[in-house]
Design an enzyme around this catalytic site. Structure first.
Site, PDB file in Angstrom:
ATOM      1  N   ARG A  65     -71.573  59.739  10.067  1.00  0.00           N
ATOM      2  CA  ARG A  65     -72.776  60.189  10.940  1.00  0.00           C
ATOM      3  C   ARG A  65     -72.335  60.180  12.372  1.00  0.00           C
ATOM      4  NH1 ARG A  65     -78.381  60.005  11.101  1.00  0.00           N
ATOM      5  NH2 ARG A  65     -79.318  59.684  13.168  1.00  0.00           N
ATOM      6  N   HIS A  69     -72.535  64.200  14.286  1.00  0.00           N
ATOM      7  CA  HIS A  69     -73.365  64.389  15.628  1.00  0.00           C
ATOM      8  C   HIS A  69     -72.085  64.686  16.681  1.00  0.00           C
ATOM      9  CE1 HIS A  69     -77.212  62.052  15.212  1.00  0.00           C
ATOM     10  NE2 HIS A  69     -76.977  62.282  14.112  1.00  0.00           N
ATOM     11  N   VAL A  73     -72.202  69.049  18.924  1.00  0.00           N
ATOM     12  CA  VAL A  73     -72.448  69.210  20.305  1.00  0.00           C
ATOM     13  C   VAL A  73     -71.028  69.506  20.855  1.00  0.00           C
ATOM     14  CG1 VAL A  73     -73.192  68.272  22.364  1.00  0.00           C
ATOM     15  CG2 VAL A  73     -74.456  67.350  20.208  1.00  0.00           C
ATOM     16  N   ASP A  77     -65.112  67.424  19.414  1.00  0.00           N
ATOM     17  CA  ASP A  77     -64.328  67.047  20.362  1.00  0.00           C
ATOM     18  C   ASP A  77     -64.241  65.654  20.918  1.00  0.00           C
ATOM     19  OD1 ASP A  77     -66.720  67.190  21.730  1.00  0.00           O
ATOM     20  OD2 ASP A  77     -66.522  68.610  23.032  1.00  0.00           O
ATOM     21  N   SER A  79     -66.666  64.056  22.047  1.00  0.00           N
ATOM     22  CA  SER A  79     -67.885  64.092  23.416  1.00  0.00           C
ATOM     23  C   SER A  79     -68.842  62.872  22.935  1.00  0.00           C
ATOM     24  CB  SER A  79     -68.515  65.221  23.639  1.00  0.00           C
ATOM     25  OG  SER A  79     -69.098  65.789  22.405  1.00  0.00           O
ATOM     26  N   ASN A  97     -79.382  60.151  18.997  1.00  0.00           N
ATOM     27  CA  ASN A  97     -78.677  59.210  18.976  1.00  0.00           C
ATOM     28  C   ASN A  97     -78.882  57.821  19.604  1.00  0.00           C
ATOM     29  OD1 ASN A  97     -76.618  61.193  18.404  1.00  0.00           O
ATOM     30  ND2 ASN A  97     -75.883  61.628  20.422  1.00  0.00           N
ATOM     31  N   PRO A 166     -79.644  67.988  14.599  1.00  0.00           N
ATOM     32  CA  PRO A 166     -81.091  68.272  13.701  1.00  0.00           C
ATOM     33  C   PRO A 166     -81.842  67.107  13.802  1.00  0.00           C
ATOM     34  CG  PRO A 166     -79.194  69.019  12.631  1.00  0.00           C
ATOM     35  CD  PRO A 166     -78.704  68.498  13.644  1.00  0.00           C
ATOM     36  N   HIS A 196     -76.876  61.966   3.420  1.00  0.00           N
ATOM     37  CA  HIS A 196     -78.108  61.029   3.329  1.00  0.00           C
ATOM     38  C   HIS A 196     -78.028  60.032   2.324  1.00  0.00           C
ATOM     39  CE1 HIS A 196     -80.571  63.306   6.615  1.00  0.00           C
ATOM     40  NE2 HIS A 196     -79.254  62.818   6.762  1.00  0.00           N
ATOM     41  N   THR A 197     -77.057  60.327   0.880  1.00  0.00           N
ATOM     42  CA  THR A 197     -77.047  59.468   0.059  1.00  0.00           C
ATOM     43  C   THR A 197     -76.505  58.118   0.517  1.00  0.00           C
ATOM     44  OG1 THR A 197     -76.224  59.474  -2.061  1.00  0.00           O
ATOM     45  CG2 THR A 197     -74.659  60.184  -0.482  1.00  0.00           C
ATOM     46  N   ASP A 248     -81.494  56.888   0.314  1.00  0.00           N
ATOM     47  CA  ASP A 248     -81.282  56.871  -1.077  1.00  0.00           C
ATOM     48  C   ASP A 248     -81.606  55.642  -1.719  1.00  0.00           C
ATOM     49  OD1 ASP A 248     -80.456  56.915  -3.867  1.00  0.00           O
ATOM     50  OD2 ASP A 248     -78.452  57.338  -3.529  1.00  0.00           O
ATOM     51  N   ASP A 256     -73.298  59.410  -4.074  1.00  0.00           N
ATOM     52  CA  ASP A 256     -73.548  60.420  -5.478  1.00  0.00           C
ATOM     53  C   ASP A 256     -74.805  61.467  -5.178  1.00  0.00           C
ATOM     54  OD1 ASP A 256     -75.974  59.005  -5.240  1.00  0.00           O
ATOM     55  OD2 ASP A 256     -75.195  57.100  -6.440  1.00  0.00           O
TER      56      ASP A 256
END
Length: 330
Positions: A65, A69, A73, A77, A79, A97, A166, A196-197, A248, A256
């Site tokens: 994650r 993220h 942005v 880099d 950031s 965040n 998003p 997201h699994t 999940d 998976d």
């Protein structure tokens, strides 16, 4: 049909405009970038990630994650790792965040190992890219080669963090437009959301879904209603915003394709996830969800390709190699 085509055209135009506005320079990225300057870099990251995931499998999702993220942005880099100072406003307090991104202590731990071996050589942005790959492998996911040579930004952008990452309540139009604006295709988007699994979501981010259209998208069988009841017990209509639920619910610690099967059954936890299958405009995304639900190898291949593509979004302004991932060099 006309409205769908008009919508698709609009998304495409916005995506092209967005991608033109975010120049990408990947000329300096290479699989051999650290071969001479820090040949053990990837092994050091892998060793720390193995320890971290063994301690808590959730650390895999945290690192994946952070990389995602970061890349959305200013490019990949580093950031997202910057702390606020008197002269710099970081991205950690952005809406997507705050109270959501964790794992910064693990980044510090890995960075300390790298600095001990090769001072001032391996960037924090590369650290995230390598660690995200290893995180996926360690919980059963696919391998991909990670080109390295990214530089760490000397700035952060709270405004872009608030607009470009998003959101879990976004509809399909907004979601696709967001990814296209980063040069990522619809296929890339559906594959990347498969991360997201192994993810967890906060109550505040799925409350609207479970008190909204969950019943309309899911089967009305006992299993579905029991799952909904469990979610509503965990996440009441008010309060308990930070209570967590896996996205999940069948195999939350394994990378998976079960996540996609939950979308087929209308049991996606986040509105933005379920939209990929249930939205009336989601003809292409629904086909991809069906493909990944039926074919884990196709999911793994497309996910790996999309991770490389996302990781190649670099900050055209360049930067430095931070000694401490939380602060720019002095």
């Amino acid at each position: 049909m006309y409205s769908y085509l008009s919508l698709a055209l609009m998304i495409y135009i916005l995506g092209v405009l967005g991608s033109r506005g975010s120049a990408q320079d990947v000329s300096k990225l290479s699989l051999k970038y650290y071969d001479k300057s820090c040949p053990n870099a990837q092994q050091l990251v892998r060793t720390e990630m193995e320890c971290a995931v063994r301690e808590n499998p959730r650390n895999a999702a945290l690192m994946l994650r952070l990389h995602f993220h970061d890349c959305f942005v200013q490019g990949c880099d580093g950031s997202v790792l910057l702390d606020d100072t008197e002269t710099l406003v970081g991205e950690k307090k952005a809406s997507q965040n705050l109270n959501s991104l964790i794992g910064f202590d693990l980044v510090d731990r890995i960075k300390n190992q790298l600095e001990g071996e090769c001072p001032g050589v391996v960037s924090c942005a590369d650290l995230l890219a390598i660690a995200a790959r290893d995180a996926v492998i360690l919980v059963g996911g696919p391998y991909w080669d990670v080109p390295v040579g990214r530089q760490d930004s000397k700035t952060a952008n709270l405004e872009k963090a608030n607009t470009d990452i998003p959101a879990p309540t976004q509809n399909l139009f907004a979601l696709v437009t967001n990814f296209l604006g980063k040069g990522l295709s619809v296929q890339d988007m559906v594959a990347l959301v498969g991360s997201h699994t192994i993810g967890m979501a906060r109550c505040v981010n799925f409350r609207e879904r479970i008190y909204g259209d969950f019943r309309a998208t899911s089967d009305s069988d006992l299993n579905s209603m029991a799952y909904l009841s469990k979610l509503q017990s965990l996440c009441p209509e008010r309060g308990h915003d930070n209570k967590l639920s896996p996205m999940d619910y069948v195999s939350p610690n394994m990378f998976d394709n079960i996540f996609y099967r939950s979308l087929l059954n209308g049991k996606g936890l986040l509105n933005s996830d379920q939209e990929m299958y249930s939205s009336f405009t989601g003809i292409e995304t629904a086909k991809l969800v069906k493909t990944y639900a039926a074919d884990p190898l196709a999911f793994f291949k497309h996910f790996s390709d999309a991770m490389v593509k996302m990781g190649n979004i670099t900050n055209p302004e360049g930067g430095e190699v931070r000694k401490n991932c939380r602060f720019v060099n002095t």
